[in-house]
Design an enzyme around this catalytic site. Structure first.
Site, short mmCIF file in Angstrom:
data_model
loop_
_atom_site.label_atom_id
_atom_site.label_comp_id
_atom_site.label_asym_id
_atom_site.label_seq_id
_atom_site.Cartn_x
_atom_site.Cartn_y
_atom_site.Cartn_z
N PHE A 34 0.81 -1.22 0.00
CA PHE A 34 0.00 0.00 0.00
C PHE A 34 0.84 1.27 0.00
CE2 PHE A 34 -2.92 -3.23 1.33
CZ PHE A 34 -4.11 -2.84 0.78
N ARG A 35 1.94 1.25 0.77
CA ARG A 35 2.68 2.49 0.99
C ARG A 35 3.97 2.60 0.19
NH1 ARG A 35 -0.29 1.44 5.14
NH2 ARG A 35 -1.40 3.16 6.11
N ASP A 105 -5.18 -11.11 2.02
CA ASP A 105 -5.09 -11.94 0.81
C ASP A 105 -5.33 -13.43 1.04
OD1 ASP A 105 -2.57 -12.81 1.92
OD2 ASP A 105 -1.60 -11.08 0.96
N HIS A 122 -7.28 -6.93 9.59
CA HIS A 122 -7.87 -6.01 8.62
C HIS A 122 -8.89 -6.69 7.71
CE1 HIS A 122 -4.17 -3.14 9.14
NE2 HIS A 122 -5.00 -3.13 10.16
N CYS A 158 -31.42 -8.53 -0.48
CA CYS A 158 -32.19 -7.34 -0.09
C CYS A 158 -31.89 -6.11 -0.94
CB CYS A 158 -31.95 -7.02 1.38
SG CYS A 158 -30.33 -6.26 1.71
N SER A 196 6.15 -5.48 7.78
CA SER A 196 5.23 -4.41 8.17
C SER A 196 6.03 -3.15 8.51
CB SER A 196 4.40 -4.82 9.39
OG SER A 196 3.61 -3.73 9.85
N SER A 197 5.51 -2.01 8.08
CA SER A 197 6.13 -0.73 8.42
C SER A 197 5.83 -0.34 9.86
CB SER A 197 5.65 0.36 7.46
OG SER A 197 4.23 0.44 7.48
N ASN A 221 12.13 -6.31 7.99
CA ASN A 221 11.45 -5.41 7.07
C ASN A 221 12.48 -4.69 6.22
OD1 ASN A 221 8.84 -4.22 6.26
ND2 ASN A 221 9.75 -2.30 6.95
#
Length: 254
Positions: A34-35, A105, A122, A158, A196-197, A221
């Site tokens: 993402f980043r 994922d 998430h 619905c 992970s950041s 990382n």
């Protein structure tokens, strides 16, 4: 002693190992992060695609689903990498307490780690939820509707708004998974944060909880994280091959 040997020794001596994974863990499976420079948020504004905007605006819903359609087409065919299989091997030799993942994922489960050992903070891309009647559908249900021309897929029961079962900006993390992740982090001997950041809270709190309760903290990382100064060992290399080498050494010692 090098870092790989040192981490293998920590795992060998541990009873409960928690592996915490972020987007960088799956980039070796060609799932975009993402980043990063080529990440999802380099093309779309995450602040715009938040839950309140999704609920109030059909235009935002269209854009949100456009992002997820693109992402799903990659995730659907993605295969686990060496890191995912290494985590599964930790389970098989009785060292893995659980996986806490920021990823949506499903590649941990695809690699053979039992679903009950994977805490998805998430959410998951593999399901979609109706925000009105709470009916849940497999992700392909919505994908097929989009391929047929629906820009915002609707519930077949619905006609309510469908949303991927992932946590959007402005949406709370799932309560059960978050509580369980905090509990497992507090109770582990070794906590490995990989790919992970460590900037998204409350998920990034988990390694701090582990460290505060006496666990050895290993951070893997590419790029620095705000928690590096607290770690027992920091490895700035690709997570997949690194974790594979570590687990091979653990098995040799086992």
């Amino acid at each position: 002693m090098d870092n790989i040997e040192a981490v293998a020794g920590m795992i060998k001596d541990a009873k409960k190992v928690v592996v915490f994974t972020g987007a960088g863990f799956s980039t070796e499976s060609s799932v975009p992060d993402f980043r990063g420079p080529q990440g999802v948020w380099s093309k779309f504004d995450p602040g715009e695609l938040n839950l309140p905007n999704f609920l109030r605006s059909e235009e935002i819903r269209e854009k949100y689903w456009q992002v997820h359609k693109m992402f799903w087409e990659t995730v659907k065919t993605a295969q686990p990498n060496a890191g995912h299989y290494a985590v599964t091997e930790l389970h098989e030799i009785g060292k893995l307490d659980c996986v806490i993942t920021q990823n949506t994922d499903g590649l941990h489960q695809k690699s053979g780690t039992p679903t009950e050992k994977v805490l998805e903070l998430h959410g998951t891309m593999h399901w979609v939820d109706c925000l009105d009647c709470r009916q849940r559908y497999p992700r392909d249900y919505a994908h097929e509707k989009m391929l047929a021309g629906e820009k915002v897929p609707r519930c077949g029961k619905c006609n309510g708004i469908l949303k991927p079962a992932t946590v959007a900006y402005g949406q709370a993390m799932p309560e059960r998974e978050t509580r369980e992740a905090e509990k497992r982090s507090a109770g582990c001997d070794v906590f490995i944060a990989a790919g992970s950041s460590l900037v998204v809270y409350p998920a990034a709190q988990m390694p701090l909880i582990a460290k505060h309760n006496g666990a050895k903290l290993i951070i893997m990382n590419i790029g620095e994280t705000p928690h590096d100064h607290l770690a027992d060992i920091v490895i700035g290399e690709k997570t997949g091959e690194t974790l594979k080498k570590i687990v091979e050494k653990v098995k040799a010692k086992h």
